[in-house]
Design a protein around this motif. Sequence first.
Motif, PDB file in Angstrom:
ATOM      1  N   ARG A  13       0.964  -1.291   0.044  1.00  0.00           N
ATOM      2  CA  ARG A  13      -0.016  -0.033   0.034  1.00  0.00           C
ATOM      3  C   ARG A  13       1.062   1.394  -0.083  1.00  0.00           C
ATOM      4  O   ARG A  13       1.920   1.221   0.573  1.00  0.00           O
ATOM      5  CB  ARG A  13      -0.651   0.040   1.224  1.00  0.00           C
ATOM      6  CG  ARG A  13      -1.868   1.014   1.310  1.00  0.00           C
ATOM      7  CD  ARG A  13      -2.656   0.891   2.665  1.00  0.00           C
ATOM      8  NE  ARG A  13      -3.287  -0.535   2.953  1.00  0.00           N
ATOM      9  CZ  ARG A  13      -2.961  -1.174   3.829  1.00  0.00           C
ATOM     10  NH1 ARG A  13      -2.041  -0.888   4.934  1.00  0.00           N
ATOM     11  NH2 ARG A  13      -3.730  -2.366   3.954  1.00  0.00           N
ATOM     12  N   GLY A  14       0.445   2.228  -0.803  1.00  0.00           N
ATOM     13  CA  GLY A  14       1.247   3.516  -0.743  1.00  0.00           C
ATOM     14  C   GLY A  14       1.820   3.804  -2.059  1.00  0.00           C
ATOM     15  O   GLY A  14       1.518   3.549  -3.240  1.00  0.00           O
ATOM     16  N   THR A  15       2.850   4.636  -2.046  1.00  0.00           N
ATOM     17  CA  THR A  15       3.578   5.096  -3.284  1.00  0.00           C
ATOM     18  C   THR A  15       4.981   4.770  -3.540  1.00  0.00           C
ATOM     19  O   THR A  15       5.639   4.756  -2.318  1.00  0.00           O
ATOM     20  CB  THR A  15       3.422   6.736  -3.070  1.00  0.00           C
ATOM     21  OG1 THR A  15       2.299   7.070  -3.185  1.00  0.00           O
ATOM     22  CG2 THR A  15       4.008   7.516  -4.376  1.00  0.00           C
ATOM     23  N   VAL A  16       5.429   4.396  -4.662  1.00  0.00           N
ATOM     24  CA  VAL A  16       6.558   4.297  -4.772  1.00  0.00           C
ATOM     25  C   VAL A  16       7.381   4.978  -5.969  1.00  0.00           C
ATOM     26  O   VAL A  16       6.588   5.094  -6.958  1.00  0.00           O
ATOM     27  CB  VAL A  16       6.952   2.527  -5.081  1.00  0.00           C
ATOM     28  CG1 VAL A  16       6.325   2.131  -6.356  1.00  0.00           C
ATOM     29  CG2 VAL A  16       8.485   2.319  -5.149  1.00  0.00           C
ATOM     30  N   ARG A  17       8.431   5.679  -5.919  1.00  0.00           N
ATOM     31  CA  ARG A  17       9.247   6.331  -6.953  1.00  0.00           C
ATOM     32  C   ARG A  17       9.881   5.446  -7.653  1.00  0.00           C
ATOM     33  O   ARG A  17      11.066   4.953  -7.217  1.00  0.00           O
ATOM     34  CB  ARG A  17       9.799   7.381  -6.318  1.00  0.00           C
ATOM     35  CG  ARG A  17      10.373   8.364  -7.387  1.00  0.00           C
ATOM     36  CD  ARG A  17      10.451   9.864  -7.161  1.00  0.00           C
ATOM     37  NE  ARG A  17       9.133  10.629  -7.194  1.00  0.00           N
ATOM     38  CZ  ARG A  17       8.948  11.069  -8.583  1.00  0.00           C
ATOM     39  NH1 ARG A  17       9.799  10.991  -9.517  1.00  0.00           N
ATOM     40  NH2 ARG A  17       7.780  11.736  -8.673  1.00  0.00           N
ATOM     41  N   ILE A  18       9.875   5.386  -8.890  1.00  0.00           N
ATOM     42  CA  ILE A  18      10.865   4.619 -10.006  1.00  0.00           C
ATOM     43  C   ILE A  18      12.191   5.372 -10.351  1.00  0.00           C
ATOM     44  O   ILE A  18      11.937   6.706 -10.273  1.00  0.00           O
ATOM     45  CB  ILE A  18       9.990   4.295 -11.240  1.00  0.00           C
ATOM     46  CG1 ILE A  18       8.894   3.455 -10.788  1.00  0.00           C
ATOM     47  CG2 ILE A  18      11.124   3.448 -12.077  1.00  0.00           C
ATOM     48  CD1 ILE A  18       8.909   2.194  -9.947  1.00  0.00           C
ATOM     49  N   SER A  19      13.404   4.714 -10.096  1.00  0.00           N
ATOM     50  CA  SER A  19      14.464   5.251 -10.326  1.00  0.00           C
ATOM     51  C   SER A  19      14.894   5.342 -11.621  1.00  0.00           C
ATOM     52  O   SER A  19      14.147   4.966 -12.601  1.00  0.00           O
ATOM     53  CB  SER A  19      15.604   4.344  -9.512  1.00  0.00           C
ATOM     54  OG  SER A  19      15.267   4.070  -8.398  1.00  0.00           O
ATOM     55  N   GLY A  20      16.097   5.926 -11.956  1.00  0.00           N
ATOM     56  CA  GLY A  20      16.545   6.236 -13.454  1.00  0.00           C
ATOM     57  C   GLY A  20      16.698   4.780 -14.005  1.00  0.00           C
ATOM     58  O   GLY A  20      16.966   3.935 -13.193  1.00  0.00           O
ATOM     59  N   SER A  21      16.942   4.887 -15.080  1.00  0.00           N
ATOM     60  CA  SER A  21      17.063   3.297 -15.784  1.00  0.00           C
ATOM     61  C   SER A  21      18.658   2.882 -15.881  1.00  0.00           C
ATOM     62  O   SER A  21      19.272   3.711 -16.546  1.00  0.00           O
ATOM     63  CB  SER A  21      16.464   3.506 -17.271  1.00  0.00           C
ATOM     64  OG  SER A  21      17.010   2.560 -18.171  1.00  0.00           O
ATOM     65  N   LYS A  22      19.008   1.687 -15.481  1.00  0.00           N
ATOM     66  CA  LYS A  22      20.142   1.089 -15.628  1.00  0.00           C
ATOM     67  C   LYS A  22      20.456   0.745 -17.194  1.00  0.00           C
ATOM     68  O   LYS A  22      21.494   1.519 -17.289  1.00  0.00           O
ATOM     69  CB  LYS A  22      20.014  -0.146 -14.914  1.00  0.00           C
ATOM     70  CG  LYS A  22      21.437  -1.224 -15.283  1.00  0.00           C
ATOM     71  CD  LYS A  22      21.400  -2.481 -14.599  1.00  0.00           C
ATOM     72  CE  LYS A  22      20.900  -3.637 -15.394  1.00  0.00           C
ATOM     73  NZ  LYS A  22      21.796  -3.967 -16.490  1.00  0.00           N
ATOM     74  N   ASN A  23      19.709   0.503 -17.768  1.00  0.00           N
ATOM     75  CA  ASN A  23      19.937   0.221 -19.112  1.00  0.00           C
ATOM     76  C   ASN A  23      20.156   1.421 -20.021  1.00  0.00           C
ATOM     77  O   ASN A  23      20.411   1.488 -21.261  1.00  0.00           O
ATOM     78  CB  ASN A  23      19.224  -0.827 -19.727  1.00  0.00           C
ATOM     79  CG  ASN A  23      19.420  -2.270 -19.045  1.00  0.00           C
ATOM     80  OD1 ASN A  23      20.217  -2.431 -18.632  1.00  0.00           O
ATOM     81  ND2 ASN A  23      18.602  -3.302 -19.618  1.00  0.00           N
ATOM     82  N   ALA A  24      19.572   2.581 -19.686  1.00  0.00           N
ATOM     83  CA  ALA A  24      19.706   3.817 -20.305  1.00  0.00           C
ATOM     84  C   ALA A  24      21.072   4.380 -19.794  1.00  0.00           C
ATOM     85  O   ALA A  24      21.775   4.841 -20.605  1.00  0.00           O
ATOM     86  CB  ALA A  24      18.797   4.534 -20.264  1.00  0.00           C
ATOM     87  N   ALA A  25      21.170   4.442 -18.487  1.00  0.00           N
ATOM     88  CA  ALA A  25      22.434   5.197 -17.995  1.00  0.00           C
ATOM     89  C   ALA A  25      23.600   4.390 -18.404  1.00  0.00           C
ATOM     90  O   ALA A  25      24.660   5.241 -18.764  1.00  0.00           O
ATOM     91  CB  ALA A  25      22.174   4.902 -16.462  1.00  0.00           C
ATOM     92  N   LEU A  26      23.734   3.049 -18.660  1.00  0.00           N
ATOM     93  CA  LEU A  26      24.939   2.568 -18.912  1.00  0.00           C
ATOM     94  C   LEU A  26      25.599   2.990 -20.239  1.00  0.00           C
ATOM     95  O   LEU A  26      26.650   3.456 -20.505  1.00  0.00           O
ATOM     96  CB  LEU A  26      24.931   1.023 -18.939  1.00  0.00           C
ATOM     97  CG  LEU A  26      24.721   0.075 -17.545  1.00  0.00           C
ATOM     98  CD1 LEU A  26      24.502  -1.175 -17.865  1.00  0.00           C
ATOM     99  CD2 LEU A  26      25.677   0.403 -16.824  1.00  0.00           C
ATOM    100  N   PRO A  27      24.927   2.882 -21.314  1.00  0.00           N
ATOM    101  CA  PRO A  27      25.456   3.404 -22.545  1.00  0.00           C
ATOM    102  C   PRO A  27      25.783   4.786 -22.644  1.00  0.00           C
ATOM    103  O   PRO A  27      26.717   5.222 -23.004  1.00  0.00           O
ATOM    104  CB  PRO A  27      24.382   2.921 -23.546  1.00  0.00           C
ATOM    105  CG  PRO A  27      23.069   2.675 -22.855  1.00  0.00           C
ATOM    106  CD  PRO A  27      23.612   2.492 -21.832  1.00  0.00           C
ATOM    107  N   ILE A  28      24.895   5.766 -21.791  1.00  0.00           N
ATOM    108  CA  ILE A  28      25.132   7.250 -21.961  1.00  0.00           C
ATOM    109  C   ILE A  28      26.382   7.267 -21.007  1.00  0.00           C
ATOM    110  O   ILE A  28      27.229   8.411 -21.676  1.00  0.00           O
ATOM    111  CB  ILE A  28      23.890   7.817 -21.205  1.00  0.00           C
ATOM    112  CG1 ILE A  28      22.800   7.696 -22.131  1.00  0.00           C
ATOM    113  CG2 ILE A  28      24.108   9.240 -20.846  1.00  0.00           C
ATOM    114  CD1 ILE A  28      21.538   8.201 -21.673  1.00  0.00           C
TER     115      ILE A  28
END
Length: 429
Positions: A13-28
Amino acid sequence: MDAFRIVGGHPLRGTVRISGSKNAALPILFSSLLGGEFTLRNVPCLRDIRTTLSLLRQLGAHTEHLDPPATSPSEWTGTISISDRQTPDYEAPYDLVRTMRASVLCLGPLLARKRRARVSLPGGCLIGARPIDMHLKAFEKMGARITIHHGYIDAETDGLVGAEIALPYPTVTGTENILMAAVLARGTTTISNAAEEPEVADLAHFLMARGARISGAGTSTLRIEGVEALCETGYKIMFDRIEAGTFLVGAALLGDSVRIEGVDPAPLASILDVLLAMGAEPRIEEEAITLGAIRKPVGTSVRTLPYPGFPTDMQAQILPLMATASGPSSMIETVFENRFTHVMEMNRMGAEIEIHGSQALVRGGSRLEGAIVMASDLRASAGLVLAGLVAEGETEIKRVYHIDRGYEAIERKLELLGARIKRVQEDQP
Ligand code: UD1
């Protein structure tokens, strides 16, 4: 070694904030090897990201965490500035590549900028052979000379030139590697049958923000006109759609209304479609999705495919929902040849899943029971966590170091939603 201990059956129950993407961060992050300076926001605090930063430092990059809040318990802020110090280093050693296959992403930018790369050849892994032949053939077509000796790829060039690359399969890191190489190559490169994954598009948009000339971002045909150099920029990494998908399945199993924030629902369409077919009733907003437990989940058939199809990285997580749904389900894995290692562990928890080649047939209607199980890879671990959350009694998941590669503080996020999950040392009573 760390393990997770979970007492199942508690509602989320409640709110969860999703983190930045691993698979986008790696190539960048790897694109920093193309030179210059930039600042990234929303970089997730993960083991694979730390490994990448240390490889980049070895290859001459300077990395700095910006704006640490005074109250921060760690130095990690999610905002990282990276600049290139123009050292002559060009080798990604075995010790680092062995722990993270995505290290091959340094090949394209190193070749483009330093004209030389020496990268340990990644071995097979538990989920499949995972060759990188398509990356290497493309670089050869762009003017690289490649040899493989003693487990290392040695690549060199007198200067990369644009080429027409037709990929036999839309490989994700292959497309990213070629894209990064093409950005500084002389002339025009086209990549057809390119991977359309949103993370590839995020890399393309980031490179465009740095002055790269790319058209077709997010489509299966990319056209890149080489430029001399890239400029400075600031960029926010996209959200992690696999982390979001994992919490969506958690909500579908046990949600007493879970709000998943910080997402764009469009790239989650194939995951939402499966949940809808199983009976979910999500409330979709511009940057959030709210979902409660499916009252009577029904079985369905899913096939993993390249984007926009259902992601192979969500296959393990959907299985506990299929196992507890009424009626049979089937899951066909088309991307990797051996990605069902979690099934045996789920069956030890009471699921009834049979593997026939690339297909898993799920009987459905099972009541899962807690057990001691072993995580075998990153996404398999997430599937076992979800199974543990819905199972009756206590589950212990060993070797959770796999999950730390790709999920930011998953146990803390789940605990905040009301799950009974704690991290323990494996031999702790
Ligand atoms: C990326 C993701 C991974 C995801 C996968 C598929 C990253 C860091 N990893 O992995 O999380 O599960 O996409 O969505 O972004 N192949 C070849 N030759 C090649 C390249 C690939 O045969 O040169 C095969 C692979 O063995 C596999 C399939 O193509 O069977 C897909 O692989 P690919 O898209 O390259 O996956 P990765 O980029 O390694």
